[in-house]
Design a protein around this motif. Structure first.
Motif, short mmCIF file in Angstrom:
data_model
loop_
_atom_site.label_atom_id
_atom_site.label_comp_id
_atom_site.label_asym_id
_atom_site.label_seq_id
_atom_site.Cartn_x
_atom_site.Cartn_y
_atom_site.Cartn_z
N GLY A 238 -50.83 71.48 4.55
CA GLY A 238 -50.72 72.36 3.39
C GLY A 238 -49.64 73.41 3.57
N GLN A 239 -49.46 74.22 2.55
CA GLN A 239 -48.42 75.24 2.54
C GLN A 239 -48.72 76.34 3.56
N THR A 240 -47.67 76.80 4.25
CA THR A 240 -47.82 77.85 5.24
C THR A 240 -48.42 79.12 4.64
N ARG A 241 -49.08 79.88 5.48
CA ARG A 241 -49.61 81.19 5.07
C ARG A 241 -48.54 82.28 5.14
N ALA A 242 -47.39 81.94 5.73
CA ALA A 242 -46.34 82.93 5.91
C ALA A 242 -45.56 83.18 4.63
N ARG A 243 -45.01 84.36 4.51
CA ARG A 243 -44.07 84.64 3.42
C ARG A 243 -42.80 83.83 3.64
N ILE A 244 -42.20 83.37 2.54
CA ILE A 244 -41.02 82.50 2.60
C ILE A 244 -39.92 83.12 1.74
N TRP A 245 -38.69 83.06 2.22
CA TRP A 245 -37.56 83.43 1.39
C TRP A 245 -36.39 82.52 1.77
N SER A 246 -35.31 82.59 1.02
CA SER A 246 -34.16 81.72 1.24
C SER A 246 -33.02 82.50 1.87
N LYS A 247 -32.37 81.86 2.84
CA LYS A 247 -31.18 82.43 3.46
C LYS A 247 -29.95 82.04 2.63
N ALA A 248 -28.82 82.60 2.98
CA ALA A 248 -27.57 82.19 2.34
C ALA A 248 -27.40 80.70 2.56
N GLY A 249 -27.12 79.97 1.48
CA GLY A 249 -27.02 78.53 1.58
C GLY A 249 -28.27 77.82 1.12
N ALA B 2 -26.12 86.64 27.23
CA ALA B 2 -25.88 86.88 25.80
C ALA B 2 -26.88 86.06 24.99
N TRP B 3 -26.74 86.12 23.66
CA TRP B 3 -27.77 85.56 22.78
C TRP B 3 -27.15 84.86 21.58
N LEU B 4 -27.69 83.68 21.26
CA LEU B 4 -27.34 82.98 20.03
C LEU B 4 -28.61 82.32 19.51
N SER B 5 -28.99 82.66 18.29
CA SER B 5 -30.19 82.04 17.71
C SER B 5 -30.00 81.87 16.21
N GLU B 6 -30.88 81.06 15.62
CA GLU B 6 -30.77 80.78 14.19
C GLU B 6 -31.03 82.02 13.35
N GLU B 7 -31.92 82.89 13.79
CA GLU B 7 -32.35 83.99 12.95
C GLU B 7 -31.78 85.34 13.34
N SER C 298 -31.33 77.51 2.66
CA SER C 298 -32.34 77.03 3.60
C SER C 298 -33.47 78.05 3.72
N PRO C 299 -34.71 77.58 3.92
CA PRO C 299 -35.85 78.49 3.94
C PRO C 299 -36.01 79.17 5.29
N VAL C 300 -36.59 80.35 5.27
CA VAL C 300 -37.00 81.05 6.48
C VAL C 300 -38.35 81.69 6.18
#
Length: 276
Positions: free
Chosen positions: A36-47, A74-79, A49-51
C-alpha cells in the motif's frame, strides 16, 4: 586499496557501519506500508522524481553518523546538494538513503539502502541493505562479498541461452537480437524487473540473476556499493562495450550499463556490439 584506506582500516569500520545502516533502516520502516501507499509525506524534486520524508530522514542520519566515523571523507548522496569538495577528496561516502523510492512509496518490498566508501575513486567498502526481506549485503575490496554473513558468488552461467535477465525491456530485446545465431534468438529467462538498481546488481552478485541491465541516467549512488559487491562476487558492472564504471566525476550520471556474472561478460558485450 588506496594508501589512505588500508584493508585493516576498512575492516575496522565494518561493525559500526553495519549498526549504522540497520539503524537507518529502522528510521525508514515505520513509513513503509507493504502492498500500500507509504505513510510518509511525498513531494516532487526538480525533474519530477518523488522523494519522501523517509528519504530525507535517512539521508540526514547517515550523513551525521558516517561523517562522524570518518571525518576526512567527503560526501555525495541523492538527497544532499552536491559539494565540489568531493572532487579533490581521496575518500568519499557515496549514499542512496532509499534506492527504489517509487517501490518504497507504493508498498513494493524491493527497495534498499546503499552505502559505499570510495578511496582514490574506487569503491573499497560497499553495503546494500534490503530491510523488508532482511537481506544485508556487504563487500570489502579484496575480501569477498557476503549476504547476511554468508559468502556469495555470481552464477557460473556461460551461455545466453537459459540466462536469467532483468532490466528495461528495450535493452533485453537488444540483447536477444544481438545474441541471435542462425536466425534463432537465445531463449533467455526474463526475471521481473527489480526497482532498486543497487538491489538488482546485488542479486547478480548472489547468483539469483545472471544479467542485470540498467538504462541511462543512473547515478553514482545507485551503483557504487553494488558494483563492489558484484566485483567481489566474480562479476562486473560495465557499459555495454565493456568499459568499467568510473565514480566521483564532476557529473555522477551514467549511460547504459550491464551487471553480469563473469562467464557471460564477453557474450553480453559481443551481443550489444552487434547491429541487428
Amino acid at each position: 586499496m588506496s594508501a589512505s584506506m588500508s584493508p585493516d582500516a576498512a575492516r575496522a569500520l565494518l561493525p559500526a557501519l553495519r549498526e549504522t545502516i540497520r539503524e537507518a533502516a529502522d528510521l525508514a520502516l515505520p513509513f513503509f506500508q507493504a502492498g500500500g501507499q507509504t505513510r510518509a509525506r511525498i513531494w516532487s524534486k526538480a525533474g519530477g522524481s518523488p522523494v519522501t520524508e523517509a528519504d530525507v530522514a535517512v539521508d540526514t542520519f547517515l550523513k551525521i553518523r558516517l561523517s562522524g566515523l570518518l571525518p576526512e571523507a567527503a560526501w555525495l548522496s541523492e538527497e544532499t546538494a552536491d559539494d565540489a569538495v568531493r572532487l579533490g577528496s581521496d575518500l568519499v561516502w557515496i549514499v542512496d538513503p532509499i534506492d527504489g523510492t517509487r517501490a518504497f512509496l507504493s508498498g513494493h518490498p524491493d527497495w534498499s539502502i546503499a552505502v559505499a566508501l570510495l578511496a582514490g575513486g574506487v569503491p573499497v567498502l560497499g553495503f546494500v541493505h534490503a530491510p523488508v526481506p532482511d537481506r544485508f549485503y556487504e563487500a570489502v575490496a579484496g575480501g569477498g562479498a557476503t549476504c547476511n554473513g554468508t559468502p556469495i558468488a555470481a552464477s557460473a552461467q556461460a551461455d545466453l541461452a537459459g540466462a536469467r535477465v532483468t532490466g528495461p525491456k528495450p535493452m533485453i530485446e537488444r540483447l536477444a537480437r544481438g545474441g541471435t545465431r542462425d536466425g534463432v534468438k537465445p531463449p533467455m529467462v526474463q526475471v521481473d524487473r527489480v526497482p532498486s538498481l543497487a538491489l538488482r546488481i546485488a542479486r547478480v552478485a548472489e547468483g539469483s540473476i545472471d544479467v542485470g541491465l540498467v538504462s541511462s541516467d543512473a547515478r553514482d549512488w545507485d551503483l557504487a556499493a553494488a558494483d563492489l559487491l558484484l566485483t567481489e562476487a566474480g562479476g562486473a558492472v560495465t557499459d555495454p562495450g565493456g568499459t568499467p564504471t568510473a565514480y566521483n566525476r564532476p557529473d555522477p550520471v551514467h549511460g547504459e550499463l550491464v551487471a553480469v556474472c563473469g562467464g557471460l561478460r564477453h557474450a553480453v558485450i559481443d551481443a550489444f556490439g552487434r547491429r541487428i
